[in-house]
Design an enzyme around this catalytic site. Structure first.
Site, mmCIF file in Angstrom:
data_model
loop_
_atom_site.group_PDB
_atom_site.id
_atom_site.type_symbol
_atom_site.label_atom_id
_atom_site.label_comp_id
_atom_site.label_asym_id
_atom_site.label_seq_id
_atom_site.Cartn_x
_atom_site.Cartn_y
_atom_site.Cartn_z
ATOM 1 N N GLU A 105 0.838 -1.209 0.000
ATOM 2 C CA GLU A 105 0.000 0.000 0.000
ATOM 3 C C GLU A 105 0.872 1.258 0.000
ATOM 4 O OE1 GLU A 105 -2.369 -1.455 3.392
ATOM 5 O OE2 GLU A 105 -4.138 -1.126 2.128
ATOM 6 N N GLU A 125 -4.024 -9.403 4.123
ATOM 7 C CA GLU A 125 -4.847 -9.065 5.288
ATOM 8 C C GLU A 125 -6.004 -10.031 5.511
ATOM 9 O OE1 GLU A 125 -3.589 -7.021 3.102
ATOM 10 O OE2 GLU A 125 -2.634 -5.371 4.194
#
Ligand SMILES: NC(=O)c1ccc[n+]([C@@H]2O[C@H](COP(=O)([O-])OP(=O)(O)OC[C@H]3O[C@@H](n4cnc5c(N)ncnc54)[C@H](O)[C@@H]3O)[C@@H](O)[C@H]2O)c1
Length: 697
Positions: A105, A125
């Site tokens: 990210e 995640e």
């Protein structure tokens, strides 16, 4: 500061430096924002390169900060990414080795990305019950397209950088750099130093030619494959939003979904299991740098059910194995089973023929103890009989070289007594594998009173090498897992007496999420095993209350699948459990002799009686120091007993329910005259934690 700043010509290089994987802890985040600010202020700086020191670009969030205030302290990852986007000078991410989660990210917040081939790229995640929370669900579709991005986000699996770089139209990597990454990154930074306006991923267009149909299809697929977990479907929602909403609105939705998931019991359970797995390797008095003994050759005694499976683990890891038996026929039979197991894998396309050949070539057999003298370790897997173990360990003591590790796979016998059969008890340890030993993840490592620290450290490391989850257990009857399952089985027996059928109990437990209810499990493992243990147990403790139903079943010769009948009937050659009239009649007759009028028992009561039986015994095991921590017990149950992952293990489940509530329910059970009052006295640790409003974790 966990990031360094240096000038290379007119390029500022910010290097994240937070071993082992440059987790984005608070210090690292500060290092990044400070570095970017410093570069803005320096007129000589034309561009910025961000990279990672050592073995990773960045593995994402720093798991050491989980649950601490530092995790949320500013600058959080979103702020760091905003600072990168706002930089007036181009920021180039120089990516190598590992680029995962928050690390990816972060890279997506940079203006440009260059990468070494072989980099593992992932947004994992979902594996801890979450979705990416710092823009991953909005930015990855913009650079990889909706379908590739969704596949990566929903699976959490890593894809190699060079594979992604070859996708048509991809905008994740601007360049794959063979050779020295920093040299390539600096050259690239020079190339783009004057380009304006600076490209931002958030400005890219994202769409899908048939979005509605595609996302409907994805929801059906993902929903079907992730029944007990909410996160995968939320991944679909978030990625769908990237095509529907403006970037900032998509970010807002991502944040809402992320935060809501954070508080689900499923995510809590997955995060618990993730941390628990790591915790198992930590032994307070055996530090990580304890020297280990080299194990380059293994011996196995006994080529039966367990010996063969144990040998396969080591052959798979490239360790030569010699198996000893009493008779040639036993060796031939054991070897044939190992070969058959490997051939089945070849047939399924899971193993190549040359690998099979290589593994079998590592295996040798013998009838002579003298042939074990050059082995560094031996694992004994002979009959479960102390007299047999005594003979074997005396023979091993006589031939094994000094410093060799002598391990026993016993499931019920006293490892200290076994150690005392030798003149080297410090070299003796228990390695309790689970059946089938080549498949099951769990390895209970049984530490004897005299086991040397380096022996324990060696076996833990070896366990990792053969891809097991190793949990340390002290010596006690049944060690961690089987000691607890005995209490679970006792409750299952009482339930039959009070009014349940085996199928009703199994269904309730399977609905709770257990891979198999207690009676189906008994039929699979063999009901005679428990029978044998009970005979011994109730000789030692004649006053202990238990249900005789399972004994009656064994007296009928119904040992389970291996005899074609157990708690259930089985059609020849089939494994489907068919409710049995013989068993129902047997249970009813037994109730009559006890004078019990059956009552209707709810699924809730079934689940809580069985699971709290595990919890209470687990608490005793922690209190006695048999297990190092409650989370070790959860790992035993998750990896060895089919406990549902979305519940996080029995101790985690009890925490989720609240220990106060667990104890209150146990008190209710204790008042049942047909149950065992003693059984439901809360273990001291459980009572203490409940009274203080605390949890096991
Ligand atoms: N079967 C399981 O599910 C399981 C699970 C965990 C642990 N264990 C433990 O593993 C051990 C072995 O169990 P198993 O199920 O493989 O038994 P098994 O009967 O399938 O195999 C035992 C083998 O040991 C051989 N053997 C016996 N005495 C010997 C001796 N003196 N020297 C050399 N070989 C000898 C036998 O010929 C036989 O092949 C036991 O201690 C058992 O408690 C079994």
């Amino acid at each position: 500061m966990s990031a360094t700043y240096e000038l290379r010509g007119n390029v500022a290089v910010i290097t994240m430096n937070n071993p082992p994987v440059n987790g984005l802890g608070h210090e690292t985040r500060l290092g990044l924002t400070n570095g970017v600010e410093r570069a803005q202020a320096d007129a000589a700086v034309k561009a910025i390169v961000i990279t990672g020191a050592g073995k990773a670009f960045s593995g994402g969030a720093d798991i050491r900060e989980f649950g601490t205030p530092k995790a949320l302290a500013e600058p959080n990852l979103l702020s760091v990414i905003l600072a990168l986007e706002a930089s007036s000078k181009p920021v180039v991410a120089a990516i190598h080795s590992v680029c995962m989660g928050g690390g990816l990210e972060l890279a997506l917040g940079c203006h440009y990305r260059v990468a070494s081939p072989g980099t593992q790229v992932a947004l994992p995640e979902v594996k801890i019950g979450l979705i990416p929370g710092a823009g991953g669900t909005q930015r990855l579709p913009r650079v990889l397209g909706v379908e590739t991005a969704l596949n990566m986000i929903v699976s959490g699996e890593a894809v190699k950088s060079e594979v992604l770089a070859q996708l048509p139209g991809q905008r994740l990597f601007h360049k794959i750099i063979e050779g020295d990454l920093m040299v390539g990154a600096l050259a690239y930074a020079a190339e783009v130093a004057d380009v304006r306006p600076l490209p931002l991923v958030r400005d890219l267009k994202v769409s899908h030619p048939s979005a509605d149909a595609y996302f409907q299809f994805a929801r059906n697929m993902v929903g079907g494959m992730s029944k007990n977990f909410p996160a995968p479907l939320k991944c679909v929602d978030a990625v769908a939003a990237s095509t529907r909403l403006k970037f900032d609105d998509g970010m807002k939705l991502e944040r809402e979904l992320f935060t809501a998931l954070m508080f689900t019991p499923e995510s809590r359970a997955l995060r618990h299991a993730f941390m628990a797995e790591r915790a198992t390797t930590k032994i307070p008095d055996v530090p990580a740098d304890t020297p280990v003994r080299a194990v380059n050759k293994l011996a196995v005694i006994g080529a039966g059910t367990m010996g063969g499976g144990i040998a396969m683990n080591f052959l798979n890891a490239g360790v030569p194995v010699v198996i000893l038996e009493m008779k040639q026929e036993a060796l031939d039979k054991g070897l044939a089973i190992i070969r058959k197991n490997y051939e089945a894998q070849v047939k399924k396309g899971k193993l190549k023929q040359d690998k099979l050949d290589a593994r079998m070539a590592l295996l040798s057999t013998t009838l002579d103890y003298a042939d074990l003298k050059d082995a560094d370790m031996v694992i004994e897997a002979v009959f479960e009989d102390m007299a047999v173990k005594e003979k074997v360990f005396q023979a091993l003591d006589a031939v094994m070289k000094p410093g060799a590790i002598l391990a026993s796979n016993t499931s019920t016998l006293d490892v200290n007594k076994i150690a005392a059969f030798t003149k080297r008890p410090q070299d003796v340890i228990g390695t309790h594998f689970f059946s089938p030993a080549n498949v099951m993840k769990l390895l209970e490592v049984v530490r004897g009173e005299k086991t040397a620290k380096d022996v324990l450290a060696t076996v833990m490391q070896l366990g990792k090498k053969i891809k097991k989850t190793c949990v340390v257990s002290g010596v006690c009857d049944g060690f961690i897992g089987n000691r607890m399952i005995e209490q679970y089985s006792r409750q299952a027996g009482f339930l039959l007496e009070e009014g349940c059928t085996p199928a009703q109990v199994d269904k309730a437990m399977e609905k709770f999420g257990m891979a198999m209810g207690p009676f189906r499990m008994g039929d699979l493992a063999g009901n005679d095993v428990g029978w044998y243990i009970r005979k011994r147990r109730y000789l030692e403790k004649p006053n202990l209350r238990y249900s005789k139903t399972a004994d009656l079943l064994c007296e009928l010769g119904r040992f389970g699948q291996k005899t074609g009948a157990g708690w259930y009937d089985y059609a020849p050659g089939k494994r489907d459990a068919i409710p049995s009239k013989v068993v129902t009649d047997m249970i009813e007759a037994h109730r009559k002799t006890l004078g019990i009028t059956p009552r209707k028992i709810s699924d809730d009561e079934i689940v809580h009686r069985l699971v709290y039986a595990l919890v209470n015994e687990g608490a005793k095991i922690v209190d006695e120091g048999i297990a190092l921590r409650a989370s070790d017990i959860d790992m035993v149950y998750l990896t060895g007993y089919g406990f549902p992952l979305h519940r996080g293990g029995p101790m985690c489940y009890a925490d989720t329910v609240g220990l106060f509530n667990v104890v209150a329910t146990m008190k209710r059970f204790a008042a049942n005259p047909l149950d065992d009052r003693e059984f439901w006295q809360p273990a001291p640790l459980l009572a203490r934690l409940a009274a203080e409003g605390r949890t096991f974790s």
